[in-house]
Motif scaffolding. Sequence first.
Motif, PDB file in Angstrom:
ATOM      1  N   GLU B 157       7.324   2.143  -5.157  1.00 20.46           N
ATOM      2  CA  GLU B 157       7.155   2.406  -6.587  1.00 20.46           C
ATOM      3  C   GLU B 157       8.406   2.019  -7.352  1.00 20.46           C
ATOM      4  O   GLU B 157       8.360   1.762  -8.550  1.00 20.46           O
ATOM      5  CB  GLU B 157       6.802   3.877  -6.803  1.00 20.46           C
ATOM      6  CG  GLU B 157       5.335   4.123  -6.450  1.00 20.46           C
ATOM      7  CD  GLU B 157       5.000   5.577  -6.175  1.00 20.46           C
ATOM      8  OE1 GLU B 157       5.878   6.430  -6.382  1.00 20.46           O
ATOM      9  OE2 GLU B 157       3.871   5.839  -5.742  1.00 20.46           O
ATOM     10  N   ALA B 158       9.540   2.033  -6.675  1.00 18.07           N
ATOM     11  CA  ALA B 158      10.797   1.604  -7.287  1.00 18.07           C
ATOM     12  C   ALA B 158      11.742   1.241  -6.165  1.00 18.07           C
ATOM     13  O   ALA B 158      11.500   1.568  -5.006  1.00 18.07           O
ATOM     14  CB  ALA B 158      11.384   2.731  -8.146  1.00 18.07           C
ATOM     15  N   TYR B 161      14.620   0.822  -1.512  1.00 14.85           N
ATOM     16  CA  TYR B 161      13.530   1.213  -0.647  1.00 14.85           C
ATOM     17  C   TYR B 161      13.891   2.444   0.165  1.00 14.85           C
ATOM     18  O   TYR B 161      14.463   2.344   1.241  1.00 14.85           O
ATOM     19  CB  TYR B 161      13.164   0.029   0.251  1.00 14.85           C
ATOM     20  CG  TYR B 161      12.091   0.324   1.255  1.00 14.85           C
ATOM     21  CD1 TYR B 161      10.831   0.739   0.834  1.00 14.85           C
ATOM     22  CD2 TYR B 161      12.328   0.183   2.610  1.00 14.85           C
ATOM     23  CE1 TYR B 161       9.842   1.016   1.758  1.00 14.85           C
ATOM     24  CE2 TYR B 161      11.340   0.460   3.539  1.00 14.85           C
ATOM     25  CZ  TYR B 161      10.099   0.874   3.105  1.00 14.85           C
ATOM     26  OH  TYR B 161       9.127   1.146   4.016  1.00 14.85           O
ATOM     27  N   ASN B 165      11.198   6.835  -3.030  1.00 16.19           N
ATOM     28  CA  ASN B 165      10.710   5.860  -4.004  1.00 16.19           C
ATOM     29  C   ASN B 165       9.384   5.228  -3.579  1.00 16.19           C
ATOM     30  O   ASN B 165       9.022   4.159  -4.059  1.00 16.19           O
ATOM     31  CB  ASN B 165      11.751   4.752  -4.205  1.00 16.19           C
ATOM     32  CG  ASN B 165      12.887   5.208  -5.101  1.00 16.19           C
ATOM     33  OD1 ASN B 165      12.725   6.133  -5.898  1.00 16.19           O
ATOM     34  ND2 ASN B 165      14.040   4.575  -4.952  1.00 16.19           N
ATOM     35  N   THR B 166       8.706   5.851  -2.631  1.00 13.33           N
ATOM     36  CA  THR B 166       7.424   5.297  -2.173  1.00 13.33           C
ATOM     37  C   THR B 166       6.308   6.311  -2.358  1.00 13.33           C
ATOM     38  O   THR B 166       6.554   7.485  -2.656  1.00 13.33           O
ATOM     39  CB  THR B 166       7.461   4.926  -0.674  1.00 13.33           C
ATOM     40  OG1 THR B 166       7.494   6.137   0.090  1.00 13.33           O
ATOM     41  CG2 THR B 166       8.677   4.078  -0.322  1.00 13.33           C
ATOM     42  N   SER B 167       5.084   5.845  -2.157  1.00 17.95           N
ATOM     43  CA  SER B 167       3.913   6.733  -2.243  1.00 17.95           C
ATOM     44  C   SER B 167       3.961   7.804  -1.166  1.00 17.95           C
ATOM     45  O   SER B 167       3.174   8.755  -1.197  1.00 17.95           O
ATOM     46  CB  SER B 167       2.619   5.940  -2.060  1.00 17.95           C
ATOM     47  OG  SER B 167       2.677   4.736  -2.735  1.00 17.95           O
ATOM     48  N   GLN B 296      -3.179  -4.419 -12.214  1.00 19.03           N
ATOM     49  CA  GLN B 296      -2.078  -3.559 -11.788  1.00 19.03           C
ATOM     50  C   GLN B 296      -0.964  -4.402 -11.159  1.00 19.03           C
ATOM     51  O   GLN B 296       0.221  -4.199 -11.442  1.00 19.03           O
ATOM     52  CB  GLN B 296      -2.591  -2.523 -10.794  1.00 19.03           C
ATOM     53  CG  GLN B 296      -1.552  -1.462 -10.473  1.00 19.03           C
ATOM     54  CD  GLN B 296      -2.000  -0.554  -9.342  1.00 19.03           C
ATOM     55  OE1 GLN B 296      -3.183  -0.434  -9.077  1.00 19.03           O
ATOM     56  NE2 GLN B 296      -1.044   0.077  -8.690  1.00 19.03           N
ATOM     57  N   ASP B 300       2.779  -4.600 -12.129  1.00 23.17           N
ATOM     58  CA  ASP B 300       3.774  -4.123 -11.160  1.00 23.17           C
ATOM     59  C   ASP B 300       4.832  -5.183 -10.865  1.00 23.17           C
ATOM     60  O   ASP B 300       6.028  -4.874 -10.799  1.00 23.17           O
ATOM     61  CB  ASP B 300       3.089  -3.761  -9.835  1.00 23.17           C
ATOM     62  CG  ASP B 300       2.416  -2.401  -9.910  1.00 23.17           C
ATOM     63  OD1 ASP B 300       2.568  -1.740 -10.958  1.00 23.17           O
ATOM     64  OD2 ASP B 300       1.741  -2.018  -8.939  1.00 23.17           O
ATOM     65  N   LEU B 304       8.611  -4.425 -11.454  1.00 21.30           N
ATOM     66  CA  LEU B 304       9.465  -4.312 -10.274  1.00 21.30           C
ATOM     67  C   LEU B 304      10.630  -5.301 -10.353  1.00 21.30           C
ATOM     68  O   LEU B 304      11.761  -4.973  -9.997  1.00 21.30           O
ATOM     69  CB  LEU B 304       8.601  -4.608  -9.049  1.00 21.30           C
ATOM     70  CG  LEU B 304       8.939  -3.978  -7.720  1.00 21.30           C
ATOM     71  CD1 LEU B 304       9.178  -2.488  -7.867  1.00 21.30           C
ATOM     72  CD2 LEU B 304       7.759  -4.216  -6.764  1.00 21.30           C
TER      73      LEU B 304
END
Lengths: 334, 610
Positions: B157-158, B161, B165-167, B296, B300, B304
Motif C-alpha cells: 500500500e506504500a 516494503y 505498509n501492506t494488506s 484501480q 495505484d 505509488l
Amino acid sequence: MQDKHISLAHGNGGRYMRELIEEVFARHLANPDLDIGLDAVPLSLAEGEVMFTTDGFTVQPLEFPGGNIGSLAVHGTTNDLAVAGAEPLYLSLNAFIEEGMEIETLDRIIATLAATANEIGVRVVAGDTKVLRRGEGGGLYLATTGVGVRQSDRQLGFDGITDGDRILVSGPVGDHGIAVLLAREQFGLRGDVVSDAASVLPFTRAALAYDGLRFMRDPTRGGLATVCHEISQQTGLGIRMQQPDIPVHDAVQSVCEMLGYDPFYLACEGRVVAVISEAQTDALLSDWRRLPQGDQAAVIGTVNGLSDRVLLVTELGGERMLDELEDDPLPRIC
Amino acid sequence: MKVSTLSAASTHAQRSGSGTAHWRLSGVVQGVGFRPFVYRLARVHGLTGWVRNCTGQVEIIATGDAAQLDAFENDLIKQAPPIARSRIESCENLPFEVFEAFQIRDSEASGSADIHVPPDYFVCDQCRAEMNDPNDRRFQYPFINCTQCGPRYTLIEALPYDRANTSMAGFKLCAACQAEYDDIGSRRFHAEPVACPDCGPGPVFHQGDRLVDNTRAALSACVSVNRDHYSPLHHLLLAAFGSPLVATSANISGQPVLAVGGHMKNTVCLAWDDRAVVSPHIGDMGTTRSLEVFEQLCGDLQRLYKVRAEALTCDMHPGYVTSRWAQRQGLPVTEVQHHAAHASALVAEAGDWSADHHLVFTWDGVGYGDNGMLWGGEALYGRPGDWQRVATLRPLRLPGGDKASREPWRSAVAAAWDAGEEQVADRIIMAAVGANASKLGPLLYQAWQKQLNAPLTSAAGRLFDAAAGLTGVCLNASYEGQAPMQLESVAGKSIDPVAMPLRARQDGVLEADWRPLISHLMKVNEPVDESAARFHESLAECLYQQVLEITRQRPVDAVGLCGGVFQNRRLTEACVRRLESHGIRVVLGGQLPVNDAGLSFGQVVEFTVS
C-alpha cells in the motif's frame, strides 16, 4: 386503374395520380375526418396536453412475417405517443413510391395500414404521395406524423427515475429484428420467427394507472440494451439486468447464437420497457401478464445508484458490461 | 531501452586495513529477501554494522578488514537472491566506527521516488513442497509464501516494503510465524507477508446465501462448482499467482504517459523519465470487476511512483473498453496499431535498438489493422515508430464474429467453405451444433456468403482453430486458446510440411495462401498426431519462406516472433530452427509476455519514439 406498376405519371399531379389516391389510399383510409380535397384539416382535441411525433419507415423487405411497412408506420408512431403517456388520435401519411412498384403490393400495404389504424382507433387525416425514379427508393418509404393527447398531470421522463426502481419489459425481445433479417436475406428460416409489431397501448394504459410509473420507451432501433444506455446516460445511474430473467424466444435465441448476434441489441416493434417504483412492480407485472401478448412480461432489472454502468448479471453470477451499440460491432476477441 | 538485469558493482572504493564502508543499492531490492541476505552475508564475512530499507533503496554500513569488505561487496551482487535485481548505486569509505553486531534496522521512510515495487512471485519449490505435505502446518494453505516467493505488489500500500505498509498489517502473527519471521536461519526471516492458517487470511467460498469459510471446505466447494467451467477458476488462480510486474529502465524522455493496453489479458504500463512499469495481469476487460481493477491499477501506479500521466495511449480498436476509457479521461490520447505495439514491445525489451531493419512476425488472435481490417497474421518491417506491413496471411471470413473465439468449429467451417468443401463443413457443423444443424447450418452458410456478421481476418490464431476443428481435436473451447493448445499437445514427431504459395498483392504486401494445408487436413486421411505436426511444420515453413522472400528485397538484421500464437512452443521452435540454420538472428520475448499482456509496454514504446 389499368396499370399494374407505378410509373412516373402517378406522381405528376394528373389523372393517374388522382386515380391512385382515390383507388388505393382513399379507398382504404376513408374516415369522416379525411377529405382528400382539402389542403388542411381542422382537428378538435380533448382536454390535456397535445402530443406530437413523427417517424419515417424504410424497412426492407416491405412485407415480413408478422407485418409490413404499413402496419409498422402506424405502430411506430402511435407507440411513440403511447410510451409518452398519450392516447394517439390522428396520423398524417406520406408515401414515397418507387417507379416500378407493383400496385397490388402497394394496395395490400395500404390496406394493412388502414386496418391497423382502425384497430387502434386512430384516423389518418392528411397525406401526400410522391413517386421516386426507379433506383431512387426501396419500393416504398412511408412517413407518419402522429397527434395525441396526454392528461396534463401525467409527467413521464428520466427525472423521476431513482435508485432501486425496477425495469419491466412487456414481452420477449428481438423478434422483429430477427424476423426482418430472415425475411430480408431470404433465409430458409423465413416464418420461424414472427415480428412482434403491435400496438403497445394496452400496456401503456395499464402502466399509466400507477403513480409510481417513471418512464416508458419502446425498444426499437438498438433494442433493449440501447434503451438501458439511454436511461443510464440521462440519469447518471447504473442498470443491473438479470440475463436469465430477460425473455427471448427460443427460435430467436438459436438464430442469434448461430449468427453471433445479441438479442438485447435487436429491434422490437411491439414491446415496452417501463421503469416503476419497487412497491408497484408486482402489481404492474400481474396486470401486464393478463393482457394478450403479455404472458411473458418480466421484471428484468433494477436501477442501481452505486454505478453508472449497464450491467448484465449472467446465469453463473458473472457480470458483463453491455457496451453502447457500435455502427458495426467488430470482433475484439478473435 | 533494456530491461535492467543483474549488474556488477558500478562503483568501488579502494580499501586497506580495517575500515567502515557505506553502500547504497537500488533496483529490485525490496520484498525479495534482500536485507536478510545482507544480514547473513555480513555474518559470514565477520562484519558488524547494519542494513536498512529506505524508499526504493537498501542502505548498508559495515565495519571489518579491507579483504572482508571487498569479499562482502563482491558477494552482494554475485550471491544476491535469485529474484532480486540489484545494482550498487554508491560506495564510500566512512570514518572507522565500531558496532556490536550486524543488525537489520527499521526502515527509513524518506527518499527519492526512484523506487522499484517488487512483483508478485509464483510459489517456490520449497513452499510448494510444504503446501503438499499433510504434516506441515501450512498443508493446503493457499497463501503460503517466503522471502523468495508469494505476493508483493498486490499487497503493497506504500513504501518502504514493511508488513505495516501492506494488506497483511491487520493480520497479527501467531507465535509460530513470529518465530520464523525473527529467525535468521529461516526462509521466512523478515518475509513480510508470512502467514499460516492460524493467523493469516483464508479463502472464503460465497455463493448466494451459502458461505464456506473453512479453508479446505471452501477450496473444494469452489472446485466442485467450477468443475464444468474450468476457465474462470483457472484464470482466477492465474491472476492471483502469476502476475508479473516488469520494471524496465527505458530511454524514455518527455512527459509521463500511461498506456492502457488492449482488451484481453490486459496490463497497463506507466512510463516517465527513463522508466516503464508494467502492471500485473488484469485480464479480460469485458467484466466490471476487471474494469474496476484496471482503474484501480491506473491510479495505484501513479500514486505509488508519484508520477501523474500527462498523456494516454491506447489501441486503435474503437470497441476496446480500454480505448473508450482513455477517450473519456480528458487527456491527449495517442492510438497505436495493435501489431505495431506487439513488434515494438519485442524489439524494445530485447534492447535491440541498433538495428534499423527488423522483420517481426506478429501472429495472434485478432487486432485492429490500419485500414479497419482485422489483422493477426502480419509481418511488420522496420523499427519502433516506423513499421511497415510487408506480409500477411490469406484472410478468412469468420461466420459469427467474436463467437469464433470460443467456437473453433466456426473457423474450420469457414476454411471448408472457402475451399468449396461443403460436405466437410456440414459434417463439422453436425458434430458441433447437433440437433439443429440441418436448420441452422444453411442459415450460417447464407449469412457467411452475404457477409453478415462474417468479418474478414488474417489472424493466424484462427488457422489454428480451423486445424483443430478439421482434425476433430477441438470443436468448442471452454477457454481462450484451448484449441491451439490441444493441437500443439497432440502434435507428433516432425513431418514434411505442406508448401503454401506466396504471392505479391497489388499493394506489394506478400500474402501466404493456406488453402493447400487446409485442403490436406480435410482430404488426407492421416492420424491426428501427424496432421497436427504437419500443421505446425507447415506454418513454420511458410514463415521461413516469407523471410527468405523478404530478405531478397530488403535488408533484414533480425527476425522477431511475437503475438499470442508464439506462445506455442512447437511452432516457435520450428521457426527458430529454420531461421537459425540459415544464419538469421531471431528475437524472442523474454520477461514480457508475447501475447496481449505486452501491448501496454509496446504502446509506450510507440508513443515515445513516434
